[in-house]
Design an enzyme around this catalytic site. Structure first.
Site, PDB file in Angstrom:
ATOM      1  N   GLU A  72      13.687   3.175  -3.850  1.00 54.64           N
ATOM      2  CA  GLU A  72      12.797   2.923  -4.969  1.00 54.64           C
ATOM      3  C   GLU A  72      12.645   4.186  -5.808  1.00 54.64           C
ATOM      4  OE1 GLU A  72       8.639   0.561  -5.684  1.00 54.64           O
ATOM      5  OE2 GLU A  72       8.652   2.052  -4.093  1.00 54.64           O
ATOM      6  N   LYS A  77     -10.992   3.897  -3.309  1.00 52.78           N
ATOM      7  CA  LYS A  77     -10.370   5.214  -3.433  1.00 52.78           C
ATOM      8  C   LYS A  77      -9.273   5.105  -4.478  1.00 52.78           C
ATOM      9  CE  LYS A  77      -7.323   7.800  -2.419  1.00 52.78           C
ATOM     10  NZ  LYS A  77      -6.421   8.611  -3.321  1.00 52.78           N
ATOM     11  N   CYS A 106       5.933  -1.796  -9.127  1.00 48.77           N
ATOM     12  CA  CYS A 106       6.412  -2.115  -7.780  1.00 48.77           C
ATOM     13  C   CYS A 106       7.428  -3.247  -7.790  1.00 48.77           C
ATOM     14  CB  CYS A 106       5.239  -2.437  -6.862  1.00 48.77           C
ATOM     15  SG  CYS A 106       4.177  -3.763  -7.480  1.00 48.77           S
ATOM     16  N   GLU A 110       0.470  -3.773   0.164  1.00 46.34           N
ATOM     17  CA  GLU A 110       1.472  -4.125  -0.855  1.00 46.34           C
ATOM     18  C   GLU A 110       2.210  -2.842  -1.168  1.00 46.34           C
ATOM     19  OE1 GLU A 110       3.242  -3.878  -4.137  1.00 46.34           O
ATOM     20  OE2 GLU A 110       1.420  -4.501  -5.207  1.00 46.34           O
TER      21      GLU A 110
END
Length: 500
Positions: free
Chosen positions: A402, A194, A305, A270
């Protein structure tokens, strides 16, 4: 594409872009088809605002079809029970096809999510290396014979899990796909991919190449669409044995809940990061280190990330070091993603663009010192220049949350213990950096940093041989290396009683 002259200039890349046609249908059970509902979504080039394609928007019905095809393929054994050496051959053929079409694949990611073409080409090299590494590894993974007496024989076997659903992000579309799909396929699983709705085009092109490489029907499928529809359906499916995800921590938590509500499928995550980069006063060549520190946050527009978004600098060198970072940032301005000389490209979409600007506003309002950047660039496209805040405190949103954009927060520290405490004061633990010439300090600090990976006198170093992943709310499990390949297999114990 491979027979043409390699693109070298912006004009070359634009000409190649103009020649492309985009596959926009889902790939289910060996064939391309519209979503069952007929629904589509638009994918946009964020550097220009131009429409690229109307892509099939899959939902639960498509997920059900894909899972059934994946389960049937797994049970048939054409891939799951194929000799490892033969699986290796097919995957190496796919890697060769990716190599032959790497310019096209890189360009698809550049057009779809705005990253510079030079960066996208680097991603393709990593994706191809990942596929080849896992292909070469699969006939070199041995089972075990346990120690027993003469009356018994005990074997420990590794077998594929079954059906694996991989949900990948938009910031490194095809490289993240390779990190998830390559080991899962190598281990003998059926894989349903996906891709992010923000960057689906390279995944669909990969499906064409996988079909050309001869992967059996149902073994590799691609379902474009949204997380709350097709992603949720895959996570809740009772026939999906493993869910592998890279993305936000909030989504990762939701996927774990779905796994618990369904069949307790294993989940590898993750997730987010707010990575600290520690600069001690004894490091050599402040200018060189500052360039690395700037690249650690501004590479890929900060949409990384493991971006080194928290810069912790020992106070005696702080002012001089920040000045060097500002000078480096001036050389890393955003530009046309099709220009091989551009260091930064466009922000992926309007929602992310607004999110980054809102964090910048919060930083100013909280009292952080804005040293450079902070405003969106005028003109077409979604561009934000390198932005640096000094005087950030751990209580500020820009220092804790973040941002996923080109926004650097600078902190000062006076001692090693203070630096470690600040670095570990985070919900995340994906990566950390450490710059020092003192080997004793390096050994002390690396052991005390709560992080899945620590980069010493570099940022983001490593290759396919070492694992990638985090601790705390940055997730669990690992991409890359033999550790990743093992996660996509199941251990089976066989205990045989022998006649005396």
């Amino acid at each position: 594409m491979s027979a043409q002259r390699r693109p070298e200039t912006r004009a070359d890349w634009q000409a190649l872009a103009d020649s492309l046609s985009f596959e926009s249908r889902a790939f289910i059970d060996g064939d391309f088809a519209p979503a069952t509902s007929g629904e589509t979504f638009t994918t946009i080039n964020p550097a220009t605002g131009e429409r690229l394609a109307e892509v099939a928007s899959c939902d639960a019905l498509d997920a059900e079809r894909a899972v059934a095809a994946a389960r049937a393929a797994f049970a048939a054994g054409g891939w799951s029970r194929l000799a490892p050496g033969k699986r290796k051959k097919r995957l190496l053929e796919l890697a060769d096809l990716m190599e032959a079409h790497k310019d096209e694949l890189a360009l698809l990611d550049t057009l779809d999510m705005g990253k510079p073409i030079g960066s996208a080409l680097g991603d393709m090299a990593g994706a191809i290396a990942c596929l080849r590494y896992n292909a070469e590894a699969i006939d070199k993974v041995y089972g075990e014979v346990a120690p027993t007496g003469e009356e018994s024989l005990a074997l420990v076997l590794r077998e594929p899990l079954g059906v694996v659903a991989s949900i990948v992000p938009w910031n490194f579309p095809l490289m993240m796909t390779a990190w998830k799909v390559a080991p899962a396929l190598a281990a003998g699983n059926s894989v349903i991919l996906k891709p992010s709705e923000k960057s689906p085009l390279s995944a669909l092109r990969l499906a064409q190449l996988a079909k050309e490489a001869g992967l059996p029907r149902g073994v590799f499928q691609v379902l474009p669409g949204f997380g709350h529809t097709v992603g949720k359906a895959l996570a809740l499916s009772m026939e999906v044995d493993c869910l592998s995800f890279t993305g936000s921590t909030a989504t990762g938590k939701q996927l774990m809940q779905y796994a618990g509500q369904s069949n307790l499928k294993r989940v590898y995550l993750e997730c987010g990061g707010k990575s600290p980069n520690l600069i001690f006063a004894d490091c050599k060549n402040l200018g060189r280190v500052a360039k690395h520190a700037a690249a650690a946050i501004f590479h890929n527009q900060g949409e990384v990330c493991i971006a080194g978004s928290r810069l912790l600098v020992e106070n005696p060198i702080r002012e001089a070091f920040v000045d060097e970072v500002l000078a480096a940032a001036e050389t890393m301005q955003p530009g046309d993603p099709l220009d091989p000389g551009s260091f930064m490209g466009a922000i992926v979409d309007e929602a992310q663009h607004r999110r980054i600007l809102d964090y910048i506003r919060q930083g100013v309002e909280a009292g952080a010192r804005l040293r450079v950047g902070g405003q969106a660039l005028d003109g077409p496209g979604l561009f934000i220049p390198p932005t640096v805040f000094d005087g950030v405190t751990p209580a500020m949103a820009i220092g804790r949350e973040e941002v996923f954009g080109p926004v650097l927060s600078v902190f000062g520290f006076d001692s090693e213990d203070e630096a470690i405490a600040m670095a570990n004061d985070s919900d995340y633990g994906l990566a950390a950096g450490l710059w020092s010439q003192d080997i004793d300090r390096i050994m002390r600090v690396t052991r005390r940093l709560h992080s899945g990976q620590v980069f010493v006198n570099n940022w983001a170093g490593g290759d396919q041989t070492v694992p990638f992943g985090g601790v705390k709310q940055s997730g669990n499990g690992r991409d890359k290396s033999m550790h990743s390949l093992q996660e996509y297999s199941e251990l089976k114990t066989v205990w045989m009683a022998l006649e005396p």
